[in-house]
Design a protein around this motif. Structure first.
Motif, mmCIF file in Angstrom:
data_model
loop_
_atom_site.group_PDB
_atom_site.id
_atom_site.type_symbol
_atom_site.label_atom_id
_atom_site.label_comp_id
_atom_site.label_asym_id
_atom_site.label_seq_id
_atom_site.Cartn_x
_atom_site.Cartn_y
_atom_site.Cartn_z
ATOM 1 N N GLN A 125 -6.581 2.692 -0.293
ATOM 2 C CA GLN A 125 -7.575 2.440 0.682
ATOM 3 C C GLN A 125 -7.456 1.158 1.400
ATOM 4 O O GLN A 125 -7.700 -0.020 0.820
ATOM 5 N N LEU A 126 -7.236 1.005 2.576
ATOM 6 C CA LEU A 126 -7.075 0.094 3.483
ATOM 7 C C LEU A 126 -8.281 -0.267 4.345
ATOM 8 O O LEU A 126 -8.876 0.642 5.197
ATOM 9 N N VAL B 111 -4.432 -4.288 9.364
ATOM 10 C CA VAL B 111 -3.759 -5.077 10.695
ATOM 11 C C VAL B 111 -2.590 -5.662 9.904
ATOM 12 O O VAL B 111 -1.511 -5.808 10.496
ATOM 13 N N THR B 112 -2.755 -6.361 8.765
ATOM 14 C CA THR B 112 -1.623 -7.028 8.020
ATOM 15 C C THR B 112 -0.625 -6.102 7.729
ATOM 16 O O THR B 112 0.466 -6.672 8.023
ATOM 17 N N ARG B 113 -0.748 -5.014 7.411
ATOM 18 C CA ARG B 113 0.523 -3.966 7.133
ATOM 19 C C ARG B 113 1.120 -3.537 8.246
ATOM 20 O O ARG B 113 1.814 -2.531 8.220
ATOM 21 N N GLY B 114 0.284 -3.558 9.620
ATOM 22 C CA GLY B 114 0.740 -2.734 10.657
ATOM 23 C C GLY B 114 0.525 -1.480 10.612
ATOM 24 O O GLY B 114 1.032 -0.521 11.503
ATOM 25 N N ALA C 18 -7.323 2.106 9.662
ATOM 26 C CA ALA C 18 -7.890 2.015 8.263
ATOM 27 C C ALA C 18 -8.186 3.426 7.791
ATOM 28 O O ALA C 18 -8.467 4.203 8.406
ATOM 29 N N GLY C 19 -8.256 3.330 6.225
ATOM 30 C CA GLY C 19 -8.600 4.204 5.559
ATOM 31 C C GLY C 19 -7.606 4.723 4.490
ATOM 32 O O GLY C 19 -7.300 3.918 4.033
ATOM 33 N N PHE D 102 10.785 -1.966 -0.642
ATOM 34 C CA PHE D 102 10.113 -1.433 0.786
ATOM 35 C C PHE D 102 8.785 -0.662 0.374
ATOM 36 O O PHE D 102 8.792 0.266 -0.474
ATOM 37 N N ARG D 103 7.883 -0.870 1.042
ATOM 38 C CA ARG D 103 6.652 -0.087 1.031
ATOM 39 C C ARG D 103 6.460 0.501 2.207
ATOM 40 O O ARG D 103 6.217 -0.040 3.709
ATOM 41 N N ILE D 104 6.240 1.940 2.387
ATOM 42 C CA ILE D 104 6.071 2.760 3.515
ATOM 43 C C ILE D 104 4.364 3.131 3.275
ATOM 44 O O ILE D 104 3.921 3.748 2.331
ATOM 45 N N TYR D 105 3.640 2.923 4.245
ATOM 46 C CA TYR D 105 2.204 3.479 4.203
ATOM 47 C C TYR D 105 2.131 4.451 5.227
ATOM 48 O O TYR D 105 2.473 4.551 6.407
ATOM 49 N N LEU D 106 1.730 5.830 4.815
ATOM 50 C CA LEU D 106 1.623 7.051 5.533
ATOM 51 C C LEU D 106 0.234 7.449 5.320
ATOM 52 O O LEU D 106 -0.573 7.528 4.351
ATOM 53 N N PRO D 107 -0.521 8.009 6.477
ATOM 54 C CA PRO D 107 -1.664 8.545 6.532
ATOM 55 C C PRO D 107 -2.031 9.578 5.340
ATOM 56 O O PRO D 107 -1.066 10.699 5.437
ATOM 57 N N LYS D 108 -3.013 9.909 5.045
ATOM 58 C CA LYS D 108 -3.205 10.843 4.151
ATOM 59 C C LYS D 108 -3.557 12.192 4.813
ATOM 60 O O LYS D 108 -4.268 12.218 5.686
#
Length: 770
Positions: free
Chosen positions: A505-506, A512-515, A519-520, A586-592
């Protein structure tokens, strides 16, 4: 013995001495002795009379002197007495003058002066005391009725008369700097006083009275209270400010350290105060430059400078670096300066600025590559479509069939290249849906295990409770394969490649830091290798287009930029951590996603099926228009052809019936594809629409809605089978194969409106042709 007795004795003694001497000379006899004694008696009587005549005027002069009167003696009293009287008169005058001077001095003293005798009666009170206390000489400090009230220093607790400074001094006490508050009953403002009182004693030590001197400190206490209030307000501002506050002396020794400074640096106030700030928060390699900056700042301040502001790296107590903006000002204190610094963490702002620069670079190159990809897709659409017909015609000739396959494979590679270009520029048309990433990674691992070789061990650490992600499944698969191949190249001697998933949960700062776009809730995919790592100089450039560390011919440099563009277009973010010799992650952040994973698409294996409906085909590119017309007719459809929106409207006005509008989105002329669909829909609410484009450029926003509610879009280049499947999906079903409603024209208008607002057609731009 009184004065007259002493004078008689002084006159008699010489006479008696003379008589005794005469008696001794003429011989001693009782008769002579008697005669002498008689003479002595006579002399004593005469001496007494003379002494009284002399002492009386002196006594009168002294009594007058004691009353403060001038000392005067009759001249008949004798010459010596007159001289003595004159001396007494002079002394009287001097005493009077000094008394007047003393009274004037006491009267003019600004402090309050009160003197009382041993009975408590006031004998001396100056003007300041009379004005405040409202008393005069004769007032009894023990029993008199006061016109004021006396309190202790707090101004609340009453002070009894017996505890007042003057009364305590009458008891023999010495009072030093006793604070009290006097409140006149007349309603005048209260006065704060500091009292010093002493008992008065005579030469024998007997108590003869007391004196009390009281200094008015009202202004000082008010100033102190204002200073305290100001200090409290300043401290409150510092404690509640968003910025950290650090105060040092001119040598950099910490004097104050706010709670925000504790949170920012990790050092507590007790640890920081007394230490040199440069040793706490300034990176070692920058300490010399920091000292030079402060020295220059103090020199500028001494010359009239107002302050300084700068940005600099800073080091946390745990060792990690962050960036701060520092605002300095200095205040003169004694022979030195006190330096006040307000410090703000700007790490996220710098990250956002770097991301903006990256976005601007990609946007600039994206416009170029997007235009190139657009033209390529138009050409590839014709190539891939006609090669199918050619391959079908030469299928009985192995040699020609092989040539047709080579052409088809080359067209596929061209399509992949344009897809990479569009992904890099974030303008590829995505088809996001609820995706089980754990399942997808399993497929990727099976593919890579046959590709990477036995020297690479592939591990998975997939959380069973991992959320579904809202992402384009095929594009994510391609991105993970790309990262896996890069990991293989980074481990020439072999190693371990790990795929992991977890939920996160961001908040806004973390997003912002992770681009990340918003948020969420997000799903995190980690791809970790144990390879050679990436140097710091290369780490800053790995997502730049066409950047590659491989030899010429070994790579295009679009791989990571394609991954970056795809992830950003999907509303997510990507970050990389690497150290030389210690591998890369590498860390990829994808929306739930909201909902469950869809069923696998089984239509790809279904046979090609045409129809007999009438299609209104609107395409401005003549070659593609000819190709599409042929394909539609080969599938059994009747085709109405228009080169632009005006021609399409003319066909409709003639009353010609049709079942589906198949139109390019971006077209030159008075109306684009979306505007054409909107216009026709006004009179045909149930009209079916299929859009096509080789350069969607935002036609499918990241959060366009869930599956089945997006834009029915056929992306170029496409093959005959894809065209046939999309036509039947739009014409046949009220719900699609996933059970979702088929998009109607009104459902696509908001998204197309946004697309066309961001990409207005340019009539003079040759790339504006579909």
């Amino acid at each position: 013995m009184n004065l007259s007795g002493r004078l008689a004795l002084g006159v008699t003694l010489p006479v008696v001495a003379i008589l005794l001497a005469l008696g001794l000379i003429h011989g001693a006899s009782w008769s002579g002795l008697g005669l002498a004694v008689g003479a002595i008696a006579v002399v004593l009587m005469i001496a007494e009379i003379i002494a009284r005549s002399l002492s009386k005027p002196l006594a009168q002069a002294v009594e007058g002197l004691s009353r403060g009167e001038p000392a005067t003696v009759s001249t008949a009293s004798g010459h010596e007495i007159a001289r003595l009287t004159a001396a007494l008169a002079d002394l009287s005058a001097q005493l009077g003058s000094r008394q007047n001077l003393l009274e004037t001095t006491v009267e003019s003293i600004r402090d309050l002066v009160v003197i009382a005798d041993e009975t408590g009666a006031v004998v001396v009170v100056n003007a300041a005391a009379r004005q405040l206390f409202g008393i005069d000489a004769g007032f009894n400090s023990l029993t008199g009725v006061r016109s004021f009230e006396c309190y202790y220093a707090d101004g609340v607790t009453p002070m009894p008369i017996a505890e007042s400074p003057l009364v305590r001094a009458l008891r023999g006490e010495d009072i030093e700097a006793l604070e009290l508050v006097v409140k006149p009953r007349s309603g005048a403002p209260e006065v704060c006083l500091v009292a010093n009182s002493r008992p008065l004693r005579d030469d024998a030590g007997n108590l003869r009275g007391a004196v009390s001197v009281l200094h008015d400190v009202t202004a000082r206490r008010q100033a102190h209270a204002a200073l305290v209030e100001s200090e409290q307000m300043a401290q409150a501002i510092i404690r509640t400010a968003l910025d950290a506050f650090v105060q040092t002396d001119q040598d950099g020794i910490v004097l104050d350290w706010s709670p925000q400074a504790e949170a920012l640096t990790g050092w507590t106030r007790s640890e920081a105060v007394g230490c040199k700030v440069v040793e706490l928060v300034v990176p070692e390699e920058l300490r010399v430059a920091h000292r030079q900056r402060i020295t220059r700042f103090l020199q500028e301040t001494a010359a009239g400078g107002m302050g300084m502001r700068y940005e600099s790296p800073s080091v946390h107590r745990d060792g990690h670096l962050f960036y701060v903006e520092v605002s300095l000002n200095a205040l003169k204190r004694g022979d030195g300066y006190v330096v006040n610094a307000f410090v703000r963490d700007i790490t996220q702002r710098r990250v956002a600025a770097e991301q903006l620069i990256q976005a601007q670079k990609t946007e600039s190159l994206g416009r170029l590559t997007g235009g190139i990809a657009h033209d390529f897709n138009n050409m590839l659409t014709v190539i891939t479509g006609t090669i199918e017909l050619l391959a079908d015609g030469v299928k009985d000739n192995p040699q020609l069939a092989a040539i047709a396959k080579l052409i088809s494979d080359a067209a596929d590679r061209g399509a992949q290249l344009t897809s990479s270009l569009l992904a890099f520029s974030r303008k590829q048309p995505l088809q996001p849906a609820e995706t089980d990433v754990n399942e997808l990674i399993g497929e990727v691992v099976r593919l890579l295990s046959q590709t990477l070789g036995s020297q690479i061990e592939i591990r998975t650490e997939l959380r069973r409770d991992a959320w579904l992600a809202f992402v384009d499944r095929s594009q994510l698969s391609a991105a993970l394969v790309n990262l896996g191949i890069n990991a293989r190249d980074a481990m020439p001697e072999g190693g371990t490649l790990t795929f992991a998933t977890r939920n996160i949960q961001l908040g806004i700062p973390e997003a912002v830091t992770r681009g990340v776009e918003r948020a969420g809730d997000h799903l995190v995919i980690e791809v970790t290798d144990t390879g050679v790592g990436i140097s710091p100089s290369h780490l800053e450039k790995i997502f730049d287009p066409f950047f590659s560390t491989k030899e010429v011919g070994q790579g295009t440099g679009l791989g990571l930029s394609m991954v970056f563009g795809f992830v950003k277009q999907s509303g997510g973010g990507i970050e990389v951590r690497s150290e030389e010799g210690r591998g890369t992650i590498f860390r990829i952040y994808l929306p739930k996603a909201d909902g469950v994973a869809p069923r696998a698409d089984e239509e790809d294996e279904a046979p090609v099926r045409g129809g007999t409906e009438t299609i209104l085909c609107v395409e401005d590119d003549a070659r593609i228009r000819e190709y599409v017309t042929g394909q539609l007719e080969s599938l059994g459809y009747k085709v109405l052809v228009a080169a632009n929106a005006d021609e399409a409207l003319a066909i409709v006005r003639r009353g010609t019936a049709f079942d589906l509008l198949f139109t390019d989105i971006v077209m030159p002329g008075s109306m684009n594809g979306r505007q054409l669909a909107e216009t026709l829909m006004a009179g045909r609410p149930a009209m079916r629409v299929l859009f096509t484009s080789g350069y969607s450029d935002g036609a499918l926003p990241t959060q366009q809605g869930r599956s089945g509610h997006g834009i029915p879009l056929l992306t170029k280049p496409y093959r005959r089978s894809e065209l046939a499947r999309m036509l039947r999906r739009c014409l046949d079903l009220q719900v699609d194969f996933q059970g979702d409603p088929v998009p109607q024209p009104y459902s696509v208008l908001p998204d197309l409106e946004r697309f066309l607002r961001e990409n207005p057609p340019d009539k003079t731009d040759p790339r504006s042709a579909g």
